[in-house]
Design a protein around this motif. Structure first.
Motif, PDB file in Angstrom:
ATOM      1  N   SER A 696     -11.358  -1.468   1.768  1.00 42.59           N
ATOM      2  CA  SER A 696     -10.845  -2.478   2.692  1.00 42.59           C
ATOM      3  C   SER A 696     -10.230  -1.820   3.922  1.00 42.59           C
ATOM      4  CB  SER A 696      -9.811  -3.373   1.987  1.00 42.59           C
ATOM      5  OG  SER A 696      -8.715  -2.597   1.511  1.00 42.59           O
ATOM      6  N   ARG A 699     -13.028  -0.952   6.270  1.00 35.59           N
ATOM      7  CA  ARG A 699     -13.532  -2.119   6.984  1.00 35.59           C
ATOM      8  C   ARG A 699     -12.599  -2.511   8.126  1.00 35.59           C
ATOM      9  NH1 ARG A 699     -14.891  -5.572   1.541  1.00 35.59           N
ATOM     10  NH2 ARG A 699     -16.917  -4.624   1.062  1.00 35.59           N
ATOM     11  N   ARG A 703     -13.474  -2.589  12.104  1.00 31.20           N
ATOM     12  CA  ARG A 703     -13.299  -3.840  12.853  1.00 31.20           C
ATOM     13  C   ARG A 703     -12.423  -3.610  14.083  1.00 31.20           C
ATOM     14  NH1 ARG A 703     -11.944  -6.587   8.899  1.00 31.20           N
ATOM     15  NH2 ARG A 703      -9.665  -6.378   9.029  1.00 31.20           N
ATOM     16  N   VAL A 715     -19.377  -6.445  14.627  1.00 27.86           N
ATOM     17  CA  VAL A 715     -18.316  -6.322  13.633  1.00 27.86           C
ATOM     18  C   VAL A 715     -18.811  -6.726  12.250  1.00 27.86           C
ATOM     19  CG1 VAL A 715     -16.094  -7.251  12.883  1.00 27.86           C
ATOM     20  CG2 VAL A 715     -16.430  -6.571  15.280  1.00 27.86           C
ATOM     21  N   GLU A 719     -19.051  -3.996   9.289  1.00 32.70           N
ATOM     22  CA  GLU A 719     -18.089  -4.077   8.168  1.00 32.70           C
ATOM     23  C   GLU A 719     -18.818  -4.115   6.835  1.00 32.70           C
ATOM     24  OE1 GLU A 719     -14.235  -6.321   8.088  1.00 32.70           O
ATOM     25  OE2 GLU A 719     -15.215  -7.317   9.782  1.00 32.70           O
TER      26      GLU A 719
END
Length: 805
Positions: A696, A699, A703, A715, A719
């Motif tokens: 996470s 990601r 982003r 994005v 991601e």
């Protein structure tokens, strides 16, 4: 003068010539007064053999004594305006043409009166004087009058030697070619029969002929004999001599014509030029119109199936040569048109039988049948009433095409002798065309092979612009062993390679293809430059020791601003610094050529700045036979540093500076790269712990970075794909943290690096399978993706296309 010749021989030599032909003695005197040419006519008139005359003093051989005769029967018109005697000309006392009469005395007989003409030859050559002489008795005609002898070219001979004479005749008579004039001069110097009249299309050898009545009679006899020969009828007994002379002259004329044609065609292996040569060789000498047709495959430089042509075979009209008014044929039968020919036409008969087809006169019916093939064009006015000969252009028993030859109605029709001449002409032309065809075919094959082996490199790769050039060594050997390449590596890097297999031809090209493929494969494995050359050398050893090759391999890292290079016997590259425009040959360990075996290779690293240019080439560009290679390398450095508006212009500048020097026989491969680099602001890097929670975080980092770069549209896919790759890396890594990097360049590049050496595989995932979906997503959504091993593990990467701005 030598008088030892037997009188009987002398009498035979001086007996009157046949009516209409008076032999001339032709003598050339050099500047030392020595005879340099002595014709057969001179031997007949003066009785001295050629081998005894050459090199002797002209005054000892020629009848210089005796002024102009005052006898009533002397042909005064032959000596109009003459003052000096021949001795003055031989002594060099005269610089203008002169003529006169002298007396030739012989033991046991009275005299032989000789008329002479002397023409000074002015120029740098050794010849000084051209002397023509004839027996005065032989000039008399039945009515006691004769025409003045004045060879048409003689008054213009203010130049030296026979070769110069042949060269200058076309200036005096513009309708004459150099080849024709050479034959005429040879006839004059050897036989003493001058050419006095010329026309645009025919050469009429006119020899001194005194007596209009006898000349008319001889002409009538010859015409009767000619008509009998043309009709295939036996020549009457009283005309037999005339017929034999005409037949012999005709055969000799045909042989001379064929020899001339053979000398005028085949000067080039270019098919188009050969076609033009063949067409122009027969018009207007042999025919008034010549249309040349070739098979469609011959024109295209392609092979065609064996067998006889049929009604579906397409024939291209490749040339139309004629003596009609300009443009008359252009609209009706344009060059370039392709068409088949029906079976009832003489053209089909010629191409299927491989034999000439003779049509003495094209009738109205035949003209209509031929014209029916030309849609909305009436060709009948161009062909009806003309004599036609269709001859096949064939070689090795294969019909390549045919020629349609037409004569104007007022010209004699083609006869059986013309058929034989046309067949021989077509056979010679067919061989020449076939040689040009085979060369064109081989050239096309070579070009196709070369194009298939040379890479098509995009002008822009990560952090650099690229331009290339390839030049074959010779037109006869377009395939060589030189190559260049640019290979995309992970991390935004690019590998540049230039190589040269020693030798030429298909074998060298095949070896080059194997080595190039091997370099591409090993570059994809991200082998260091020195190690790659080591493996390449091992491969060459396994392929055989027949060939050697040089190779220069460089890896450019646009993020680190560094070149990593290794050399295997190749000439060094040139680096042009953007800061000051200075160029230098990079000092690299030379290394041994690929294929030597057992020799270590070393690599070096060179710092580069954005805007620097790297120039790599093969030695064919800088090496010229007989010249030190250092001269070519210095010119390469100088021309590479020259400012240019684009990469292509920069390459052209180098080629112009080096390729214009004479003596280049080798192939040339040139690769230039402008190293633009990638700015630090265009690179994002993160280190991730071996914790599933880091997915996470990865990601979120991606982003945030894409928003900062203004790439909002990327994005979502970025991601998703980063999450898949980081998940796999965290799961399979052993100890070292996972590294994530984003690079904004021409594309968006994402790399995930871990310490697992096992490369992931793209699997065929079923609907119930839980594993293997990550790479399937990467393969589907990315622009490109790949994996590669590193020293510490592996790298998995993908690219996304940047949105248009």
């Amino acid at each position: 003068m030598d008088r030892g010749t037997d009188r009987a021989e002398q009498g035979a030599a001086t007996e009157p010539a046949e009516p209409g032909r008076v032999p001339l003695a032709v003598v050339v005197v050099d500047r030392d007064g020595l005879v340099s040419h002595w014709s057969r006519g001179a031997r007949r008139l003066f009785g001295t053999p050629k081998e005894e005359a050459i090199g002797r003093t002209a005054l000892d051989l020629l009848p210089v004594s005796g002024a102009l005769s005052e006898e009533p029967d002397a042909p005064d018109t032959a000596c109009d305006g003459v003052g000096p005697d021949l001795e003055s000309s031989l002594d060099g006392g005269l610089s203008y043409p002169a003529a006169g009469r002298a007396r030739l005395t012989a033991p046991g007989d009275g005299r032989v009166d000789v008329l002479w003409w002397a023409y000074p030859l002015v120029g740098p050559g050794p010849e000084r004087l051209l002397v023509l002489a004839a027996d005065a008795d032989g000039l008399r005609a039945g009515d006691g009058t004769f025409e003045r002898i004045a060879p048409g070219f003689a008054l213009h001979t203010d130049f030296p030697g026979a070769e110069d004479l042949a060269r200058r005749l076309p200036e005096i008579l513009p309708s004459m070619s150099v080849g024709e004039s050479a034959r005429i001069v040879g006839q004059v110097l050897e036989l003493g029969y001058p050419i006095l009249e010329f026309s645009q299309n025919d050469r009429v050898p006119v020899t001194p002929d005194w007596g209009v009545a006898r000349r008319a009679e001889r002409k009538a006899r010859r015409e009767r004999a000619a008509r009998a020969l043309a009709a295939g009828e036996p020549v009457p007994e009283e005309l037999r001599d005339e017929g034999e002379d005409l037949e012999y002259a005709a055969v000799r004329e045909r042989l001379e014509f064929l020899n001339e044609v053979s000398g005028r065609i085949g000067t080039s292996l270019d098919l188009s030029r050969t076609i033009i040569e063949v067409s122009r060789a027969v018009v207007p000498r042999f025919t008034d119109v010549a249309g040349t047709y070739l098979r469609e495959q011959v024109v295209a430089g392609e092979e065609f199936a064996d067998g006889v042509p049929d009604t579906t075979t397409m024939w291209h009209r490749v040339a139309v040569e004629h003596t009609d008014e300009p443009g008359r044929w252009d609209d009706v039968v344009p060059v370039g048109e392709a068409m088949p020919f029906p079976a009832h036409t003489p053209f089909f008969q010629c191409m299927t039988s491989g034999e000439p087809v003779l049509v003495p006169r094209i009738s109205e019916e035949m003209g209509h049948a031929i014209a029916a093939q030309f849609d909305k064009r009436d060709i009948r006015p161009l062909i009806t009433g003309r004599s036609m000969l269709v001859v096949p252009l064939k070689a090795r028993n294969v019909v390549l095409g045919f020629m349609i030859l037409l004569r104007h109605p007022e010209r004699p029709v083609f006869n059986d002798m013309d058929r034989v001449t046309g067949a021989e002409l077509a056979a010679r032309a067919g061989l020449v065309l076939d040689n040009a065809r085979m060369y064109t075919l081989q050239e096309n094959v070579a070009e196709t092979l070369q194009d298939s082996m040379l890479p098509h490199i995009p002008p822009r790769m990560a952090g650099c612009d690229i331009a290339t050039r390839y030049l074959p060594g010779t037109l006869l050997g377009r395939v060589g062993g030189d190559w260049f390449d640019a290979v995309k590596l992970h991390g935004g890097r690019t590998a540049f390679v230039v190589g040269d297999v020693m030798g030429h031809g298909l074998n060298s090209a095949a070896m080059m293809g194997q080595l190039r493929t091997a370099v591409q494969t090993m570059a994809g494995l991200d082998l260091p430059p020195a190690q790659l050359l080591r493996h390449l050398d091992d491969l060459a050893q396994r392929l055989g020791d027949t060939y050697l090759a040089t190779c220069l391999y460089a890896v450019y890292d646009p993020i680190a601003g560094e070149l990593h290079l290794a050399n295997a016997g190749h000439i060094p590259p040139v680096l042009v610094r953007a800061a000051d425009g200075r160029s230098e040959l990079l000092d690299l360990p030379t290394g041994a050529p690929i294929g030597v075996g057992g020799v270590p290779f070393e690599s070096v690293r060179v710092r580069v700045e954005p805007g620097d240019r790297l120039v790599m080439c093969t030695d064919g560009l800088v090496e010229v036979r007989g010249e030190d290679i250092g001269v070519g390398l210095a010119t390469l450095c100088e021309s590479a540093a020259h400012p240019a508006a684009s990469m292509d212009d920069a390459c052209d500048t180098i080629i112009r500076a080096l390729n214009t020097r004479g003596g280049r026989k080798d192939d040339v491969a040139l690769l230039m790269a402008r190293l633009g680099g990638i700015e630090p602001d265009d690179v994002g890097e993160w280190r991730l712990a071996l914790d599933p929670a880091e997915v996470s975080r990865a990601r979120a980092a991606v982003r945030e970075q894409l928003h900062e770069w203004g790439l909002v549209k990327l994005v979502a896919p970025a991601e998703l794909l980063v999450g898949e790759l980081v998940t796999n890396a965290v799961r399979h890594s052993r100890a070292r943290p996972v590294e994530l990097r984003l690079v904004r360049g021409d594309t968006l590049l994402c790399e995930v690096d871990d310490d697992d050496h096992e490369l992931p595989k793209l699997l065929d995932v079923g609907p119930l399978d839980e594993a293997g979906r990550g790479l399937r997503l990467v393969s589907t959504l990315s622009r490109a993706w790949g994996t590669s091993r590193t020293k510490t593990g592996k790298t998995v990467w993908f690219e996304l296309t940047l949105p248009r701005r």
